[in-house]
Design a protein around this motif. Structure first.
Motif, PDB file in Angstrom:
ATOM      1  N   TRP A 116       0.855  -1.177   0.000  1.00  0.00           N
ATOM      2  CA  TRP A 116       0.000   0.000   0.000  1.00  0.00           C
ATOM      3  C   TRP A 116       0.892   1.229   0.000  1.00  0.00           C
ATOM      4  O   TRP A 116       1.863   1.302   0.746  1.00  0.00           O
ATOM      5  N   TYR A 159      -3.216   3.525  -1.767  1.00  0.00           N
ATOM      6  CA  TYR A 159      -3.706   2.661  -2.846  1.00  0.00           C
ATOM      7  C   TYR A 159      -2.807   1.440  -2.912  1.00  0.00           C
ATOM      8  O   TYR A 159      -1.626   1.486  -2.553  1.00  0.00           O
ATOM      9  N   GLN A 160      -3.364   0.362  -3.422  1.00  0.00           N
ATOM     10  CA  GLN A 160      -2.607  -0.884  -3.493  1.00  0.00           C
ATOM     11  C   GLN A 160      -1.934  -1.019  -4.849  1.00  0.00           C
ATOM     12  O   GLN A 160      -2.513  -0.661  -5.879  1.00  0.00           O
ATOM     13  N   LEU A 166      -1.380   1.132 -10.044  1.00  0.00           N
ATOM     14  CA  LEU A 166      -2.150   1.210  -8.806  1.00  0.00           C
ATOM     15  C   LEU A 166      -3.610   0.876  -9.067  1.00  0.00           C
ATOM     16  O   LEU A 166      -4.124   1.084 -10.161  1.00  0.00           O
ATOM     17  N   LEU A 220      -6.774   2.246  -8.624  1.00  0.00           N
ATOM     18  CA  LEU A 220      -7.427   3.511  -8.334  1.00  0.00           C
ATOM     19  C   LEU A 220      -8.943   3.318  -8.300  1.00  0.00           C
ATOM     20  O   LEU A 220      -9.486   2.478  -9.020  1.00  0.00           O
ATOM     21  N   ASN A 247      -3.263   4.990 -14.526  1.00  0.00           N
ATOM     22  CA  ASN A 247      -2.992   4.294 -13.275  1.00  0.00           C
ATOM     23  C   ASN A 247      -1.573   3.770 -13.136  1.00  0.00           C
ATOM     24  O   ASN A 247      -1.289   2.988 -12.235  1.00  0.00           O
TER      25      ASN A 247
END
Length: 190
Positions: A71, A99-100, A112, A114, A123
């Motif tokens: 994260w 965000y992961q 990511l 999003l 992203n």
């Protein structure tokens, strides 16, 4: 005065006259040898200064290693006058929620996950735009139950007075009170 003169206390001399004025006259291969030696001294001094600056800069850098599933906070570029996430200008947040990372794209880019709210953004981000998020259970705020009326409104009840002050007008003094309301955070106190 020139910057060189301000820094070193003497005026700058061109490579053709490294020695003092009226000291001696250089002709032929002597001027080439002396100029070459002076250029080598300048190069070594520049190299030493560059190494010193690099060692100072390297003290503050860290190697970032991001893996799939980590994260991270996403850094926003600071554009003047652009409203992002309810704040404008220098009060806008630098990093936004964690965000992961879903996959690595190349050596220095990450994709990511999003939310749909940010679907217009691409992203994939460079690692310099990311910052590690360290999970802490204290960061999670439990939801408080909210009693909703049949007409889909809720009652505002004052909890406490956070602050008060007196505002002096021309003819009278008005007392202002900052109230914390139930079901609202401290930032939304009025």
């Amino acid at each position: 005065m020139s910057p060189f003169e301000a820094l070193y206390g003497k005026s700058y001399r061109t490579p053709l006259c490294w020695s003092e004025v009226r000291e001696r006259v250089l002709l032929g291969p002597e001027i080439i040898d002396e100029t070459t030696q002076n250029v080598q001294v300048i190069k070594s001094n520049l190299k030493a200064a560059q190494d010193r600056q690099k060692s100072l800069a390297d003290r503050h850098t860290t190697d970032r290693v991001y893996k799939v599933g980590n994260w991270v906070f996403l850094k926003l570029s600071q554009w003047r006058g652009v409203v992002r996430f309810g704040k404008k200008g220098k009060l806008s947040p630098t990093f936004i929620r964690p965000y992961q990372i879903t996959e690595r794209v190349g050596e220095v880019a990450c994709r990511l996950a999003l939310p749909s709210k940010l679907a217009k953004l691409h992203n994939v981000f460079h690692e310099c735009m990311l910052h590690h998020y360290v999970a802490d259970p204290l960061h999670v705020i439990p939801p408080q139950p909210l009693e909703i009326n049949p007409d889909l409104t809720y009652d505002k009840e004052p909890v406490t007075m956070l602050d008060w002050k007196k505002k002096v007008l021309r003819n009278k003094t008005v007392r202002l009170v900052k109230v914390l309301w139930r079901n609202h955070s401290v930032e939304k106190a009025t």
